[in-house]
Design a protein around this motif. Sequence first.
Motif, mmCIF file in Angstrom:
data_model
loop_
_atom_site.group_PDB
_atom_site.id
_atom_site.type_symbol
_atom_site.label_atom_id
_atom_site.label_comp_id
_atom_site.label_asym_id
_atom_site.label_seq_id
_atom_site.Cartn_x
_atom_site.Cartn_y
_atom_site.Cartn_z
ATOM 1 N N GLY A 134 24.000 53.075 43.605
ATOM 2 C CA GLY A 134 25.037 53.002 42.580
ATOM 3 C C GLY A 134 25.443 51.596 42.210
ATOM 4 N N ARG A 135 24.667 50.585 42.648
ATOM 5 C CA ARG A 135 24.975 49.189 42.351
ATOM 6 C C ARG A 135 23.784 48.540 41.650
ATOM 7 N NH1 ARG A 135 29.018 46.865 45.755
ATOM 8 N NH2 ARG A 135 27.906 44.876 45.728
ATOM 9 N N LEU A 136 24.081 47.727 40.648
ATOM 10 C CA LEU A 136 23.072 46.966 39.920
ATOM 11 C C LEU A 136 23.414 45.488 40.036
ATOM 12 C CD1 LEU A 136 20.733 46.554 37.841
ATOM 13 C CD2 LEU A 136 22.448 46.890 36.040
ATOM 14 N N SER A 137 22.430 44.694 40.446
ATOM 15 C CA SER A 137 22.616 43.247 40.546
ATOM 16 C C SER A 137 21.708 42.566 39.530
ATOM 17 C CB SER A 137 22.283 42.753 41.960
ATOM 18 O OG SER A 137 22.325 41.336 42.016
ATOM 19 N N ILE A 138 22.291 41.727 38.671
ATOM 20 C CA ILE A 138 21.541 40.933 37.704
ATOM 21 C C ILE A 138 21.930 39.477 37.904
ATOM 22 C CG2 ILE A 138 21.131 40.451 35.265
ATOM 23 C CD1 ILE A 138 21.520 43.324 34.643
ATOM 24 N N ASP A 139 20.974 38.699 38.402
ATOM 25 C CA ASP A 139 21.227 37.282 38.707
ATOM 26 C C ASP A 139 22.456 37.115 39.604
ATOM 27 O OD1 ASP A 139 19.028 36.395 37.348
ATOM 28 O OD2 ASP A 139 20.111 35.864 35.518
ATOM 29 N N GLY A 140 22.652 38.061 40.527
ATOM 30 C CA GLY A 140 23.758 37.966 41.473
ATOM 31 C C GLY A 140 25.047 38.616 41.019
#
Length: 236
Positions: free
Chosen positions: A134-140
């Motif tokens: 349920g988590r998305l990381s984009i460039d931190g």
Amino acid sequence: MRNRRVPFRRFVTIREISGLVIATLLATGCTASEAVGEGGFPPGGGGGRPPVQPPPQQPTSRLLPAALVGVWNGQDSRGIGSWYLAFQADGRYRRSNERRGITITGTATVQGTVIMFSPEGGRPYSSTWAAGGGRLSIDGSVYLRADQGQGASALVGSWIDTSGNYWATLRISADGTFQLADQAGGGVAGKIVVSGRQLTLQAAGRNPVTCGWAIDNGVLRLVRPDGAVSEYVRSG
């Protein structure tokens, strides 16, 4: 001995031969480019080498991974509103921040852990990404899923009412259940179903209530059908 006169014989020059060949080709309606194909071979059939055909172009797929498709919510790095990221399976995306008045649309492609954004009217740029739980990381930068049926991760946690309307505390669990507690009106529990920017509270023995919702700079806003607004801050 009497000298014989040898008749004069005129020799045809190479230039004259070339002129005769060209005249013959023009008379038959064939041009030099038609007579000789690529590499000196006649085009088409007749035992010659066929013309080289370019390889067929492979279609470019814009399908995004299922783990990325959907709506995500993340906080603004300067504390001005919140960012929503919406990805469609065909590669289209929408990035918006209502408080800043910004909406960006475009297309995205993914190769491994790299995602390439191509905004409309802007220059393409690449980022690294990862999604799970349920988590998305984009460039931190971390975004929480905000659209996955029951228990969207952006809503999961404990919230305290700061507006004084209806409920004092709200707790939403990852299994799609909720608990509302109000010192004056008691408490109620049930299931919560999220669909886009709307959520429905379903409690046994009560009519379902559908509210509009948004998370803005850490504040959860619920808008009831009668227009009343409740605001909650995260407490856990």
